[in-house]
Design a protein around this motif. Sequence first.
Motif: not given
Length: 146
Positions: A40-41, A43-45, A47, A49, A51
């Motif tokens: 998750e982190s 993929y979050h990084s 930018h 997808y 939130a």
Amino acid sequence: MTMAPSTRHPASAGRLWLGMAAYLVPSFPIAFVWHLVLFESQYHSLHIYRADPIIPFGLASMIIQSVIFSWAYPLLFPGQRSSLLKNGLLYGFGAGLLSWSFTTLAVAAKHPMASISDYVFLETAFTFLQFLIVGPLIALAYRNSS
């Protein structure tokens, strides 16, 4: 008047449903854990997808995929009596390559992201794992179907 029997043996509805389950049952948890827990982190990084992912859309997408991937197997491997594992891995490779082309390459080509190489690596690993599992399971669903 009698009709000549068909030389083609389309999949029975039962086999189609088994093939769909063979795709959907492992794919949804693998995708959920891969994208929303383990990485998750990362993929979050990237930018790329939202939130708050819309889980029902992802599930609907997988249901559609399950129908198509299950329907295609007996067309590509009609009456195959060779190794179940060999056919499953071969099918998984082909289906995975197709999936990878539109879930990895096309997304990387169209969406802004922090690191294309990180995205391609993550999605390639995910797709490989997913189809390594579902290819043989779909082949198992269709074993001895002709």
